[in-house]
Design an enzyme around this catalytic site. Structure first.
Site, PDB file in Angstrom:
ATOM      1  N   ASP A 182       0.826  -1.202   0.000  1.00 33.27           N
ATOM      2  CA  ASP A 182       0.000   0.000   0.000  1.00 33.27           C
ATOM      3  C   ASP A 182       0.862   1.255   0.000  1.00 33.27           C
ATOM      4  O   ASP A 182       1.493   1.576   1.008  1.00 33.27           O
ATOM      5  CB  ASP A 182      -0.896  -0.040   1.240  1.00 33.27           C
ATOM      6  CG  ASP A 182      -1.772   1.178   1.379  1.00 33.27           C
ATOM      7  OD1 ASP A 182      -1.966   1.888   0.377  1.00 33.27           O
ATOM      8  OD2 ASP A 182      -2.257   1.420   2.497  1.00 33.27           O
ATOM      9  N   ASP A 188      -1.666   5.658  -5.395  1.00 32.60           N
ATOM     10  CA  ASP A 188      -2.036   4.865  -4.227  1.00 32.60           C
ATOM     11  C   ASP A 188      -2.481   3.467  -4.651  1.00 32.60           C
ATOM     12  O   ASP A 188      -3.599   3.272  -5.128  1.00 32.60           O
ATOM     13  CB  ASP A 188      -3.152   5.577  -3.462  1.00 32.60           C
ATOM     14  CG  ASP A 188      -3.482   4.888  -2.152  1.00 32.60           C
ATOM     15  OD1 ASP A 188      -2.801   3.908  -1.810  1.00 32.60           O
ATOM     16  OD2 ASP A 188      -4.423   5.330  -1.477  1.00 32.60           O
TER      17      ASP A 188
END
Length: 401
Positions: free
Chosen positions: A104, A273
């Site tokens: 992430d 992201d």
């Protein structure tokens, strides 16, 4: 702690899992350094295919409040859950105990549930030496949270070893029951960390890795996290273009956004992201983008799916939709209508528009919808991000050719 928007309740329900789980110990060399030493490793992963469309909250997890190359590389293949979440396998401890995590770039902590790590089975785990060291860490999301003590142990990512890495061994994962992974491995900057020294920091300090890359694919194609900067042609003949990181909390750059010929945002902040599924926009821009993307008669056939604030449209809407462009360092990166509209399930004539409203306090978040159209470089050493056009990302519909 800052409030977070949860990304980990995903928009799909699992159908089946292939037999034979991943085995990071069976890594095989895929490449070499200029000197000829094999340094690239690929871990075989089980691929889970998902069907359906489940209730979920917004899947962007950046904080709601903004505050002001070496030749070696290693490869970690990623699983794709119905084009919504990608995750791969790591090992913690000695001997290694496997866990699946989302890699992430929108958060900075590593956490796994206690059910995936047996402290007494690892010979290298470092336990807290005082009561103050044993304070539990809570990572709070707007929907859900994780709580647990911090330990330090050996971490393996696709054959890359970090001898001592801190992580939260979560005893409580409230309201995150619908996730299809064990934990999260954050690759954003230390400013967002709740646990201290991050994996991003330790990759450089203990493993000599200053660059990592993502190559995300559709379901059925291999996706990769690459530790290091590959020189095997993955970025195409032109290579990446780069832009400085503008906020050293997550991976942001300054760019612009256009829909067809219409410029919507100029000199705005964009965040890359990998933990966010879709493209998310501040509400003030979201409406403008959607109205420019589809003609009025096309938009009239769409309905807003309440819990997620996503538009569900007839898949035929793609034929009339415009191309969306992200521009960085003077280079346009298109997202074609066939990239933005995806069927709810195989054979469905209803599609999700993978553009979602977020918060006015957030930048534009370029999640997996965008990241599947480019190759990405996250350069810690030079504090920059790189994007490369992919040769296989071309118009597939006659209307956009």
């Amino acid at each position: 702690l800052s409030a977070w928007i949860a990304r980990f309740l995903v928009f799909a329900l699992p159908a089946t899992a292939a037999s034979g789980g991943s085995d990071p110990g069976r890594a095989r060399a895929l490449g070499s350094t200029p000197g000829g030493t094999a340094v690239v490793f690929e871990v075989e992963l089980t691929r889970v295919r998902a069907t359906g469309f489940a209730h979920a909250s917004s899947n962007a997890s950046l904080p709601l409040q903004l505050s002001e190359p070496d030749g070696s590389f290693m490869v970690e293949p990623l699983q794709n859950i119905g084009n919504v979440q990608y995750f791969g396998t790591i090992e913690i401890g000695t001997p290694g105990q496997p866990a699946t995590v989302i890699f992430d770039t929108g958060s900075s902590d590593l956490w796994i549930p206690q059910s995936r790590f047996n402290l007494s089975s690892s010979s290298t785990v470092l336990r807290p030496t005082s009561a103050s060291d044993h304070n539990e860490v809570k990572i709070q999301y707007s929907v859900g949270s994780v709580v647990g003590p911090v330990f330090v142990d050996r971490l393996s990512i696709g054959g890359c070893i970090i001898p001592q890495q801190g992580f939260v061994c979560a005893g409580l994962t409230a309201e995150l029951q619908n996730r299809f992974f064990d934990g999260v491995l954050g690759l954003a900057f230390p400013a967002l960390s709740h646990t201290g020294i991050t994996v991003l920091t330790q990759l450089g300090a203990q493993a000599g890795i200053q660059v990592f890359c993502f190559f995300l694919e559709e379901t059925g194609k291999p996706s990769k996290l690459v530790l290091g900067l590959p020189d095997d042609g993955r970025f195409g003949p032109a290579g990446p273009v780069y832009s400085p990181v503008v906020i050293q909390e997550w991976w942001t750059f300054e760019g612009s956004l256009s829909v067809g010929p219409s410029l919507v945002m100029k000199k705005s902040f964009f965040a890359l992201d990998t933990g966010t599924s879709y493209l998310t926009l501040p509400p003030s821009y979201f409406a403008a983008v959607v109205q420019l993307l589809l003609p009025p008669e096309g938009l009239a056939q769409c309905r807003l799916y309440g819990p997620t604030k996503l538009f569900i449209c007839p898949c035929a809407s793609r034929l009339a939709a415009r191309i969306l462009y992200v521009t960085m360092s003077g280079q346009d990166f298109p997202m074609f209508p066939e990239d933005l509209f995806t069927p709810l399930r195989d054979g469905s004539d209803q599609c999700v528009l993978e553009v979602q409203a977020s918060s006015e306090a957030l930048p534009v978040i370029l999640g997996d919808t965008f990241l599947r159209t480019v190759g990405t470089v996250f350069d810690v050493g030079q504090l920059r991000v790189g994007l490369a056009r992919r040769a296989d990302v071309v118009p597939r519909l006659e209307s956009t050719r």
